[in-house]
Design a protein around this motif. Sequence first.
Motif, short mmCIF file in Angstrom:
data_model
loop_
_atom_site.label_atom_id
_atom_site.label_comp_id
_atom_site.label_asym_id
_atom_site.label_seq_id
_atom_site.Cartn_x
_atom_site.Cartn_y
_atom_site.Cartn_z
N PHE A 50 -41.10 -62.59 -26.21
CA PHE A 50 -42.53 -62.33 -26.07
C PHE A 50 -43.15 -61.97 -27.41
N LEU A 51 -42.48 -61.05 -28.14
CA LEU A 51 -43.04 -60.64 -29.43
C LEU A 51 -43.00 -61.77 -30.43
N ALA A 52 -41.98 -62.64 -30.34
CA ALA A 52 -41.93 -63.77 -31.27
C ALA A 52 -43.13 -64.68 -31.08
N ILE A 53 -43.44 -64.99 -29.81
CA ILE A 53 -44.56 -65.88 -29.55
C ILE A 53 -45.88 -65.20 -29.92
N VAL A 54 -46.00 -63.90 -29.57
CA VAL A 54 -47.25 -63.20 -29.90
C VAL A 54 -47.42 -63.11 -31.41
N ASN A 55 -46.30 -62.90 -32.14
CA ASN A 55 -46.38 -62.84 -33.60
C ASN A 55 -46.91 -64.16 -34.16
N ILE A 56 -46.40 -65.28 -33.63
CA ILE A 56 -46.86 -66.57 -34.15
C ILE A 56 -48.33 -66.79 -33.78
N ILE A 57 -48.69 -66.48 -32.52
CA ILE A 57 -50.06 -66.78 -32.09
C ILE A 57 -51.06 -65.87 -32.80
N VAL A 58 -50.76 -64.54 -32.81
CA VAL A 58 -51.75 -63.60 -33.33
C VAL A 58 -51.76 -63.61 -34.86
N TYR A 59 -50.57 -63.48 -35.46
CA TYR A 59 -50.56 -63.36 -36.92
C TYR A 59 -50.73 -64.71 -37.60
N ALA A 60 -49.77 -65.62 -37.37
CA ALA A 60 -49.84 -66.89 -38.08
C ALA A 60 -51.00 -67.73 -37.59
N GLY A 61 -51.37 -67.58 -36.31
CA GLY A 61 -52.42 -68.42 -35.77
C GLY A 61 -53.81 -67.88 -36.00
N ALA A 62 -54.04 -66.61 -35.71
CA ALA A 62 -55.40 -66.09 -35.74
C ALA A 62 -55.73 -65.38 -37.03
N ILE A 63 -54.88 -64.39 -37.40
CA ILE A 63 -55.24 -63.54 -38.54
C ILE A 63 -55.21 -64.34 -39.84
N MET A 64 -54.17 -65.17 -39.99
CA MET A 64 -54.06 -65.89 -41.26
C MET A 64 -55.12 -66.98 -41.37
N VAL A 65 -55.52 -67.58 -40.23
CA VAL A 65 -56.62 -68.55 -40.29
C VAL A 65 -57.91 -67.85 -40.68
N LEU A 66 -58.08 -66.61 -40.22
CA LEU A 66 -59.26 -65.83 -40.62
C LEU A 66 -59.25 -65.59 -42.13
N PHE A 67 -58.06 -65.23 -42.66
CA PHE A 67 -57.95 -65.05 -44.11
C PHE A 67 -58.31 -66.35 -44.85
N LEU A 68 -57.77 -67.47 -44.36
CA LEU A 68 -58.04 -68.75 -45.03
C LEU A 68 -59.53 -69.07 -44.98
N PHE A 69 -60.18 -68.81 -43.83
CA PHE A 69 -61.61 -69.06 -43.73
C PHE A 69 -62.37 -68.24 -44.76
N VAL A 70 -62.03 -66.95 -44.86
CA VAL A 70 -62.76 -66.09 -45.80
C VAL A 70 -62.56 -66.57 -47.22
#
Lengths: 112, 168
Positions: B55-75
């Motif tokens: 569960f944590l592996a999937i959440v880590n990929i979705i939340v961190y690699a998917g959402a947070i890092m895309v936010l960083f790239l956008f900024v």
Amino acid sequence: MPILNYIILSIALFSIGIVGVLTRRNAIIIFMCIELMLNAVNLLLVAFSKMHMNTAFKAGDLAGTAGTDGQIFVFFIMVVAAAEVSVGLAIIVMMYRNIHSVDVNFLNRLKQ
Amino acid sequence: MNITIIDILWWFLSVVAIFSALMMVTSKNPVYSVLWLIATFFAISGHYILLNAQFLAIVNIIVYAGAIMVLFLFVIMLMNLNKETEPQKNRWLKIAGALAGGCLMLILVAALKDAAAKEQVASVNQGNIGLIKNLGKELFTTYVVPFEISSVLFLSAMVGAVVIGKKE
């Protein structure tokens, strides 16, 4: 896997994050280093939860739900990190609009 | 001392994580830093899978690699920072920063390598506490109040981001 391996791996990742915060000037990269430190702590929490499960299992807890709390804590750390990133990036965008740079050295006097 | 496939995977993931973290800190271009950090997060997710915390592996990929890092790239891309414009800091300050981080690592390792839990083993590739069934049951019974409070936290973070990011 011995718990000492996980401890040393997490300390290494955490220290790399510390070095990044101390040596870089770009505010976004400093923020990313903070995320790296949070992840190092998360990894150690998961490893400790599995260690706790292992000792409880050996002591006779065959249902095997000891150590769930650690993983719930990791989940809440991720929740707080997501909220923190949204506010922090908004602050960095605001700072870029005001001083046209993300260099933290321009912020040595916050009121200009 | 026989080497299993789990040992090989563990060392491979650890080397990938530390190498990507070092590249993240030393890259001049912020976009490369974000990409290296995503590689670090994937390696950490691999560690979670190895620890049977799916569960944590999937959440880590979705939340961190998917959402947070895309936010960083956008900024980074919206602010047009994807060029190597970072002014160089004093070289001595860099050396001092690296030395301070290295000292912290040395002291933590030296303090913890004789810890009482040294003999303990984190059970790899077994146990079902990391599966979504167990975690979900725990999250919605024992931890249901913090779960609901975290939704209020998200609401306030959303309002805060809108208020801060709004043009005057």
